[in-house]
Design a protein around this motif. Structure first.
Motif, mmCIF file in Angstrom:
data_model
loop_
_atom_site.group_PDB
_atom_site.id
_atom_site.type_symbol
_atom_site.label_atom_id
_atom_site.label_comp_id
_atom_site.label_asym_id
_atom_site.label_seq_id
_atom_site.Cartn_x
_atom_site.Cartn_y
_atom_site.Cartn_z
ATOM 1 N N ILE A 128 19.796 -24.427 26.904
ATOM 2 C CA ILE A 128 19.850 -23.893 25.544
ATOM 3 C C ILE A 128 21.259 -24.050 24.998
ATOM 4 N N ILE A 129 21.363 -24.530 23.771
ATOM 5 C CA ILE A 129 22.612 -24.485 23.007
ATOM 6 C C ILE A 129 22.405 -23.469 21.893
ATOM 7 N N HIS A 130 23.319 -22.497 21.834
ATOM 8 C CA HIS A 130 23.141 -21.295 21.016
ATOM 9 C C HIS A 130 24.352 -21.115 20.106
ATOM 10 N N PHE A 131 24.127 -21.151 18.784
ATOM 11 C CA PHE A 131 25.167 -20.848 17.791
ATOM 12 C C PHE A 131 24.900 -19.449 17.242
ATOM 13 N N ASP A 132 25.927 -18.593 17.204
ATOM 14 C CA ASP A 132 25.701 -17.206 16.800
ATOM 15 C C ASP A 132 27.044 -16.506 16.660
ATOM 16 N N ALA A 133 27.056 -15.419 15.887
ATOM 17 C CA ALA A 133 28.205 -14.522 15.896
ATOM 18 C C ALA A 133 28.160 -13.570 17.077
ATOM 19 N N HIS A 134 26.944 -13.302 17.583
ATOM 20 C CA HIS A 134 26.727 -12.235 18.550
ATOM 21 C C HIS A 134 26.269 -12.797 19.893
ATOM 22 N N THR A 135 26.653 -12.123 20.963
ATOM 23 C CA THR A 135 26.269 -12.568 22.292
ATOM 24 C C THR A 135 24.764 -12.489 22.518
ATOM 25 N N ASP A 136 24.112 -11.436 21.976
ATOM 26 C CA ASP A 136 22.663 -11.203 22.173
ATOM 27 C C ASP A 136 22.302 -11.131 23.654
ATOM 28 N N LEU A 137 23.204 -10.549 24.453
ATOM 29 C CA LEU A 137 23.024 -10.513 25.906
ATOM 30 C C LEU A 137 22.776 -9.106 26.451
ATOM 31 N N ARG A 138 22.504 -8.137 25.573
ATOM 32 C CA ARG A 138 22.181 -6.798 26.067
ATOM 33 C C ARG A 138 20.903 -6.849 26.888
ATOM 34 N N ASP A 139 20.865 -6.060 27.952
ATOM 35 C CA ASP A 139 19.633 -5.980 28.726
ATOM 36 C C ASP A 139 18.576 -5.176 27.968
ATOM 37 N N SER A 140 19.021 -4.194 27.182
ATOM 38 C CA SER A 140 18.126 -3.460 26.291
ATOM 39 C C SER A 140 18.949 -2.931 25.131
ATOM 40 N N TYR A 141 18.283 -2.635 24.032
ATOM 41 C CA TYR A 141 18.959 -2.051 22.878
ATOM 42 C C TYR A 141 18.109 -0.882 22.387
ATOM 43 N N LEU A 142 18.669 0.318 22.448
ATOM 44 C CA LEU A 142 17.955 1.542 22.092
ATOM 45 C C LEU A 142 16.650 1.658 22.877
ATOM 46 N N GLY A 143 16.705 1.234 24.126
ATOM 47 C CA GLY A 143 15.566 1.333 25.011
ATOM 48 C C GLY A 143 14.592 0.169 24.955
ATOM 49 N N ALA A 144 14.813 -0.777 24.044
ATOM 50 C CA ALA A 144 13.896 -1.919 23.887
ATOM 51 C C ALA A 144 14.491 -3.166 24.524
ATOM 52 N N LYS A 145 13.738 -3.801 25.396
ATOM 53 C CA LYS A 145 14.164 -5.064 25.993
ATOM 54 C C LYS A 145 13.809 -6.255 25.108
ATOM 55 N N LEU A 146 12.862 -6.072 24.193
ATOM 56 C CA LEU A 146 12.520 -7.118 23.227
ATOM 57 C C LEU A 146 13.144 -6.739 21.890
ATOM 58 N N THR A 210 19.214 -23.333 19.154
ATOM 59 C CA THR A 210 18.977 -22.180 18.288
ATOM 60 C C THR A 210 20.209 -21.880 17.442
ATOM 61 N N ILE A 211 19.993 -21.767 16.137
ATOM 62 C CA ILE A 211 21.073 -21.490 15.185
ATOM 63 C C ILE A 211 20.813 -20.148 14.513
ATOM 64 N N ASP A 212 21.609 -19.145 14.873
ATOM 65 C CA ASP A 212 21.655 -17.909 14.104
ATOM 66 C C ASP A 212 22.675 -18.148 12.996
ATOM 67 N N LEU A 213 22.216 -18.055 11.763
ATOM 68 C CA LEU A 213 23.066 -18.426 10.634
ATOM 69 C C LEU A 213 24.261 -17.501 10.442
ATOM 70 N N ASP A 214 24.293 -16.357 11.148
ATOM 71 C CA ASP A 214 25.488 -15.526 11.035
ATOM 72 C C ASP A 214 26.656 -16.073 11.845
ATOM 73 N N CYS A 215 26.474 -17.248 12.484
ATOM 74 C CA CYS A 215 27.651 -17.956 13.003
ATOM 75 C C CYS A 215 28.584 -18.347 11.861
ATOM 76 N N LEU A 216 28.021 -18.481 10.656
ATOM 77 C CA LEU A 216 28.833 -18.750 9.471
ATOM 78 C C LEU A 216 29.595 -17.498 9.053
ATOM 79 N N ASP A 217 30.782 -17.694 8.505
ATOM 80 C CA ASP A 217 31.540 -16.573 7.977
ATOM 81 C C ASP A 217 30.772 -15.935 6.822
ATOM 82 N N PRO A 218 30.764 -14.607 6.704
ATOM 83 C CA PRO A 218 30.021 -13.972 5.616
ATOM 84 C C PRO A 218 30.532 -14.309 4.225
#
Length: 285
Positions: A128-146, A210-218
């Motif tokens: 995978i090649i991943h463009f993003d502002a965020h790591t998106d590597l949390r194991d869960s967020y607010l108890g949700a794994k998805l 995968t391109i998360d468009l928030d890799c762009l400056d706001p």
């Protein structure tokens, strides 16, 4: 076989049987952690694409010279992430089985996981090649794994060590950065430094892009759910897309446009151009 959508991305109205690339939308944002609205992204990109030309002076290519099919948006269950992901995976399975490239329009970034699941079944050696502002590597967020905050961690669970290459990352909690620095993913912070070398090293391996468009400056792209200052500009992103498309890209997505967050329409216009350029990069290879 899929039926043609009534409204298509500009220039993408070929017949399914003749097409090499199949566009489909996943209008889903149920796990968005800050500002919702990405569910409106796919239809906005499709509808506003008609403000573009089919011809790209950046590449001297025209969408009219290629066979691309737009199957429209999936009807997804907003209250059930797993159900939505299954529907995305099923659509990608169909596209893969017919020898075509699934081109997914998000939606929040979680939708990527459905497309990746299908790609991994067909290509067990997937990278995978991943463009993003965020790591998106949390194991869960607010108890949700998805969650869109966990999507790359769920992809890691599928692919394993060192097969996810992250660029432009400039946000994430301490544990996410530590997880990447331990070598579980190959993280390149802030910009596209190292991208050419990465593409060269991957050779002919199958690539999910995968391109998360928030890799762009706001300042360039404010219309997103989690804007993060310090990103790249449009031309830098375009150059990076061209670089990635020199590799063996077998599926891709563009996600996280929230058009309601930018009433000027400028963010949607940027998203449309990114989609056009990526389609052209993938066509005629």
């Amino acid at each position: 076989m899929l039926n043609k959508n009534i409204s298509t991305f500009i220039g993408c109205d070929s017949e399914y049987e003749n097409s090499d690339i199949v566009i489909f939308g996943a209008p889903f944002d149920s796990t968005t952690s800050y500002r919702p609205g990405a569910r409106f992204g796919p239809s906005a990109i499709r509808n506003e694409s008609w403000g573009l030309e089919t011809y790209s002076p950046y590449q001297d290519k025209d969408l009219l010279d290629y066979c691309i099919f737009d199957s429209g948006d999936l009807e997804l269950c907003f209250g059930d992430s797993q159900s939505a992901l299954t529907d995305i995976e099923d659509r990608a399975d169909t596209i893969f089985s017919d020898g075509k490239i699934p081109f997914l329009l998000g939606g929040e970034h979680l939708v990527t996981l459905g497309n990746v699941r299908a790609a991994f079944k067909k290509y067990p050696d997937l990278e995978i090649i991943h463009f993003d502002a965020h790591t998106d590597l949390r194991d869960s967020y607010l108890g949700a794994k998805l969650s869109h905050a966990c999507v790359i961690r769920r992809c890691y669970d599928l692919l394993g060590e060192g097969r996810i290459h992250q660029f432009c990352i400039r946000s994430g909690d301490r544990e996410e950065w530590a997880f990447a620095r331990e070598g579980h993913t190959l993280l390149h912070p802030f910009d596209f430094t190292g991208l050419s070398e990465t593409v060269k090293s991957l050779g002919n391996k199958p690539i999910y892009f995968t391109i998360d468009l928030d890799c762009l400056d706001p300042s360039v792209f404010p219309g997103t759910g989690t804007p993060e200052a310090g990103g790249v500009g449009f031309t830098a992103l375009l150059d990076a897309i061209k670089t990635v498309c020199r590799s063996n890209v077998i599926a891709c997505d563009v996600n996280e446009l929230a058009p309601n967050m930018d009433i000027s329409g400028a963010s949607t216009a940027v998203a449309c151009k990114v989609v056009r350029e990526l389609l052209l990069c993938l066509s005629g290879r």
